[in-house]
Design an enzyme around this catalytic site. Structure first.
Site, mmCIF file in Angstrom:
data_model
loop_
_atom_site.group_PDB
_atom_site.id
_atom_site.type_symbol
_atom_site.label_atom_id
_atom_site.label_comp_id
_atom_site.label_asym_id
_atom_site.label_seq_id
_atom_site.Cartn_x
_atom_site.Cartn_y
_atom_site.Cartn_z
ATOM 1 N N ASN A 7 -8.539 5.218 -13.134
ATOM 2 C CA ASN A 7 -7.235 4.580 -12.938
ATOM 3 C C ASN A 7 -7.151 3.390 -13.902
ATOM 4 O O ASN A 7 -7.740 2.346 -13.656
ATOM 5 C CB ASN A 7 -7.135 4.121 -11.472
ATOM 6 C CG ASN A 7 -5.804 3.471 -11.165
ATOM 7 O OD1 ASN A 7 -4.966 3.285 -12.049
ATOM 8 N ND2 ASN A 7 -5.616 3.116 -9.907
ATOM 9 N N LYS A 14 -10.288 1.150 -13.130
ATOM 10 C CA LYS A 14 -10.998 1.384 -11.867
ATOM 11 C C LYS A 14 -11.523 2.806 -11.895
ATOM 12 O O LYS A 14 -10.840 3.694 -12.420
ATOM 13 C CB LYS A 14 -10.024 1.262 -10.690
ATOM 14 C CG LYS A 14 -9.741 -0.160 -10.275
ATOM 15 C CD LYS A 14 -8.984 -0.159 -8.958
ATOM 16 C CE LYS A 14 -7.833 -1.117 -9.053
ATOM 17 N NZ LYS A 14 -6.715 -0.872 -8.205
ATOM 18 N N ARG A 90 -5.337 8.996 -12.955
ATOM 19 C CA ARG A 90 -4.114 8.609 -12.265
ATOM 20 C C ARG A 90 -3.093 8.185 -13.328
ATOM 21 O O ARG A 90 -3.364 7.299 -14.134
ATOM 22 C CB ARG A 90 -4.382 7.432 -11.332
ATOM 23 C CG ARG A 90 -3.116 6.975 -10.668
ATOM 24 C CD ARG A 90 -3.304 5.653 -9.977
ATOM 25 N NE ARG A 90 -2.037 5.250 -9.394
ATOM 26 C CZ ARG A 90 -1.665 3.996 -9.244
ATOM 27 N NH1 ARG A 90 -2.454 3.027 -9.635
ATOM 28 N NH2 ARG A 90 -0.514 3.713 -8.715
ATOM 29 N N HIS A 179 3.706 5.861 -5.410
ATOM 30 C CA HIS A 179 2.709 6.062 -4.341
ATOM 31 C C HIS A 179 2.653 7.532 -3.906
ATOM 32 O O HIS A 179 2.264 7.841 -2.787
ATOM 33 C CB HIS A 179 3.039 5.230 -3.077
ATOM 34 C CG HIS A 179 2.901 3.756 -3.232
ATOM 35 N ND1 HIS A 179 3.766 2.881 -2.608
ATOM 36 C CD2 HIS A 179 2.008 3.007 -3.908
ATOM 37 C CE1 HIS A 179 3.409 1.645 -2.913
ATOM 38 N NE2 HIS A 179 2.350 1.686 -3.702
ATOM 39 N N GLY A 211 1.844 -3.392 -2.683
ATOM 40 C CA GLY A 211 3.073 -2.648 -2.985
ATOM 41 C C GLY A 211 3.331 -1.761 -1.786
ATOM 42 O O GLY A 211 2.385 -1.205 -1.231
ATOM 43 N N ARG A 240 6.954 -8.685 -4.761
ATOM 44 C CA ARG A 240 8.168 -8.034 -5.268
ATOM 45 C C ARG A 240 9.309 -8.166 -4.267
ATOM 46 O O ARG A 240 9.108 -8.043 -3.058
ATOM 47 C CB ARG A 240 7.906 -6.540 -5.521
ATOM 48 C CG ARG A 240 7.124 -6.290 -6.778
ATOM 49 C CD ARG A 240 6.748 -4.832 -6.913
ATOM 50 N NE ARG A 240 5.314 -4.650 -6.827
ATOM 51 C CZ ARG A 240 4.695 -3.487 -6.710
ATOM 52 N NH1 ARG A 240 5.378 -2.374 -6.673
ATOM 53 N NH2 ARG A 240 3.384 -3.434 -6.636
ATOM 54 N N ARG A 284 -2.827 -11.543 5.597
ATOM 55 C CA ARG A 284 -3.781 -12.287 6.434
ATOM 56 C C ARG A 284 -3.469 -13.778 6.371
ATOM 57 O O ARG A 284 -3.461 -14.465 7.393
ATOM 58 C CB ARG A 284 -5.227 -12.030 5.976
ATOM 59 C CG ARG A 284 -5.726 -10.669 6.354
ATOM 60 C CD ARG A 284 -6.982 -10.306 5.633
ATOM 61 N NE ARG A 284 -6.694 -9.947 4.256
ATOM 62 C CZ ARG A 284 -7.488 -9.201 3.488
ATOM 63 N NH1 ARG A 284 -8.621 -8.769 3.976
ATOM 64 N NH2 ARG A 284 -7.163 -8.896 2.256
ATOM 65 N N GLY A 332 -0.713 -1.316 6.613
ATOM 66 C CA GLY A 332 -0.492 -0.222 7.564
ATOM 67 C C GLY A 332 -1.751 0.142 8.336
ATOM 68 O O GLY A 332 -1.696 0.497 9.510
ATOM 69 N N GLU A 333 -2.919 0.029 7.674
ATOM 70 C CA GLU A 333 -4.172 0.416 8.329
ATOM 71 C C GLU A 333 -4.785 -0.716 9.136
ATOM 72 O O GLU A 333 -5.517 -0.470 10.095
ATOM 73 C CB GLU A 333 -5.196 0.868 7.270
ATOM 74 C CG GLU A 333 -4.838 2.182 6.622
ATOM 75 C CD GLU A 333 -5.675 2.484 5.385
ATOM 76 O OE1 GLU A 333 -6.835 2.050 5.320
ATOM 77 O OE2 GLU A 333 -5.150 3.161 4.485
ATOM 78 N N GLU A 383 -6.452 7.557 -2.212
ATOM 79 C CA GLU A 383 -5.822 8.104 -3.417
ATOM 80 C C GLU A 383 -6.845 8.709 -4.364
ATOM 81 O O GLU A 383 -6.580 9.727 -4.997
ATOM 82 C CB GLU A 383 -5.008 6.999 -4.119
ATOM 83 C CG GLU A 383 -3.744 6.692 -3.338
ATOM 84 C CD GLU A 383 -3.022 5.431 -3.811
ATOM 85 O OE1 GLU A 383 -3.485 4.344 -3.450
ATOM 86 O OE2 GLU A 383 -2.028 5.563 -4.520
HETATM 87 P P1 AMP Z 1 -3.427 -2.926 -0.406
HETATM 88 O O1 AMP Z 1 -2.488 -3.197 -1.544
HETATM 89 O O2 AMP Z 1 -3.225 -1.559 0.185
HETATM 90 O O3 AMP Z 1 -4.857 -3.221 -0.732
HETATM 91 O O4 AMP Z 1 -3.022 -3.954 0.771
HETATM 92 C C1 AMP Z 1 -3.116 -5.349 0.648
HETATM 93 C C2 AMP Z 1 -2.624 -5.988 1.939
HETATM 94 O O5 AMP Z 1 -3.343 -5.426 3.037
HETATM 95 C C3 AMP Z 1 -2.835 -7.500 2.020
HETATM 96 O O6 AMP Z 1 -1.616 -8.125 2.358
HETATM 97 C C4 AMP Z 1 -3.841 -7.700 3.133
HETATM 98 O O7 AMP Z 1 -3.464 -8.743 3.981
HETATM 99 C C5 AMP Z 1 -3.824 -6.421 3.904
HETATM 100 N N1 AMP Z 1 -5.209 -6.075 4.299
HETATM 101 C C6 AMP Z 1 -6.099 -5.414 3.542
HETATM 102 N N2 AMP Z 1 -7.288 -5.303 4.203
HETATM 103 C C7 AMP Z 1 -7.132 -5.929 5.375
HETATM 104 C C8 AMP Z 1 -7.980 -6.177 6.502
HETATM 105 N N3 AMP Z 1 -9.245 -5.719 6.543
HETATM 106 N N4 AMP Z 1 -7.459 -6.842 7.542
HETATM 107 C C9 AMP Z 1 -6.179 -7.282 7.533
HETATM 108 N N5 AMP Z 1 -5.333 -7.087 6.496
HETATM 109 C C10 AMP Z 1 -5.800 -6.413 5.446
#
Ligand code: AMP
Length: 412
Positions: A7, A14, A90, A179, A211, A240, A284, A332-333, A383
């Site tokens: 990527n 990456k 990617r 995505h 994103g 954004r 966070r 989301g996770e 991904e």
């Molecule tokens: P991503 O771009 O998918 O890596 O997501 C980044 C966002 O996910 C950030 O705003 C983080 O606050 C949130 N995030 C990622 N890992 C964690 C975690 N272990 N606990 C809480 N929030 C997380």
């Protein structure tokens, strides 16, 4: 089969080496500051992480350091390069040319180059990555997996903008969506879980990370998505703005005495929840600030939840119903509060959340109650694994040909 997943960004690369049978990551890492100075962080599974500050004038040199790290006698994970069976790249933008992944040949590279206009920061870097890998592994089959491909099934009413049709025909100005690898991966898994892989189905995927985008998936195909011509559209994101009245761009350019380019940069890099809160783009930090009574952080979080719920609601209308919803990506996770805040808007759909299940982090789980009218899941995205799977499928499909050439793809 060992698949090297790449990527490339404009100054980064990456990678993951994935065993396609066990689907385990053999090693992963990152090259940063390519063209500036250069740093390689290499994480071989089960061995010590290696960080190297080395000059990386271009991507070819970066790839050579990665291959050296993978084959290193001490920290390496493979004996030599013959253990790399395929490379999956990617690619951010496939325009209207690519509705599927494809085996890379000269024709494909030229077609990707024709899409440079649509993703001027990303596609050229992706092409450099392909060339760098080809130079060092000339006989290894390579596959391009596009962020936009999954959304090529959107109908015209979803992808056209209400502007003169000429601009679509001449310049291909339309909604593309991004995505796609994640939305495809998570929607397939969701359909598997709810047992509707081969039936009529309507699901919505919320990919919420730095994103973010929401996608409506009908009968396994993307029928609408919140990102548009570029990944700036749709939800409010880390930095954004998401969708705004386009007239704001010119208004701000005049008021700030800045160019249109500069205003677009503000909308990409200084806006979103960071711009609203003045605190951070990381949820966070926003949660912590909100708990301490920072009102703008609370407003930013509320705006994010409100807009996400609006997109879900509009896609329920687009599809005339929904069977299940999935949350994925960093927020989301991991962010149960945000999931709950979004689902609280969706009570009219008969959605009820099981608080205990929703408190679980980062694993595949159903977070709705047994009597919820719509099932809600958390499904971690992957991904790189999706790219590895596509790569293997295509390479196997064309392995009986001496020079695998396929511009139509798998039809995945
Ligand atoms: P991503 O771009 O998918 O890596 O997501 C980044 C966002 O996910 C950030 O705003 C983080 O606050 C949130 N995030 C990622 N890992 C964690 C975690 N272990 N606990 C809480 N929030 C997380």
């Amino acid at each position: 089969m060992n698949v090297f997943v790449v990527n490339c960004g404009s100054s980064s690369l990456k990678y993951q080496l994935i065993d396609s049978v066990s689907e385990q990551v053999i090693a992963k890492g990152l090259c940063e500051r390519i063209g500036i100075d250069g740093r390689l962080t290499h994480k071989p599974t089960g061995k010590k992480e290696v960080v190297k500050e080395v000059a990386m004038p271009d991507h070819k040199v970066a790839v050579s350091y990665v291959l050296e790290a993978l084959t290193d006698s001490e920290n390496g994970v493979i004996k030599d390069l013959s253990a790399i069976d395929a490379v999956g790249h990617r690619i951010v933008h496939g325009g209207e040319k690519f509705a599927n992944s494809v085996v890379i040949n000269d024709e494909v590279m030229a077609a990707i180059e024709e899409c440079n206009d649509l993703a001027p920061l990303h596609n050229p870097a992706n092409l450099i990555g392909i060339s760098a890998c080809k130079a060092l592994m000339p006989n290894v089959p390579m596959v391009a997996v596009f962020d936009t491909a999954f959304h090529q099934t959107m109908p015209k009413e979803a992808y056209l903008y209400g502007i003169p049709y000429d601009y679509y025909e001449q310049f291909k100005v339309r909604k593309y969506g991004f995505h796609g690898t994640s939305h495809s991966f998570v929607s397939k898994r969701l359909l598997e879980i709810i047992g509707k892989e081969n039936q009529d189905s309507k699901v919505i995927i919320c990919h919420l990370g730095n994103g973010s985008s929401v996608t409506a998936v009908k009968n396994g195909k993307s029928v609408d998505t919140s990102m548009g011509f570029t990944p700036l559209d749709g939800l409010i994101m880390g930095t954004r703005s998401g969708s705004i009245d386009p007239a704001v761009v010119q208004f701000l350019a005049n008021k700030l005495e800045r160019s249109l380019d500069e205003v677009i940069t503000i909308l990409n890099k200084k806006s979103g929840v960071e711009g609203i809160s003045g605190v951070s783009s990381d949820f966070r930090d926003l949660d912590a600030a909100s708990m301490e009574g920072n009102e703008r952080a609370t407003t930013a979080l509320n705006m994010f939840a409100y807009r996400a719920a609006q997109y879900v609601g509009s896609y329920v209308a687009s599809m005339n119903g929904v069977d299940a919803i999935a949350f994925t990506a960093g927020i989301g996770e991991n962010n149960s509060k945000m999931r709950k805040a979004i689902c609280d808007y969706l009570g009219y759909l008969g959605i009820t959340i099981n608080e205990e299940a929703n408190a679980v982090r980062g694993e595949e789980i159903c977070i709705s109650t047994a009597d919820s009218k719509v099932a809600v899941y958390v499904i971690p995205t992957n991904e790189e694994l999706a790219i590895a799977r596509e790569t293997v499928a295509l390479v196997l499909l064309f392995s009986d040909q001496p020079n695998p050439v396929n511009t139509k793809g798998t039809g995945f």
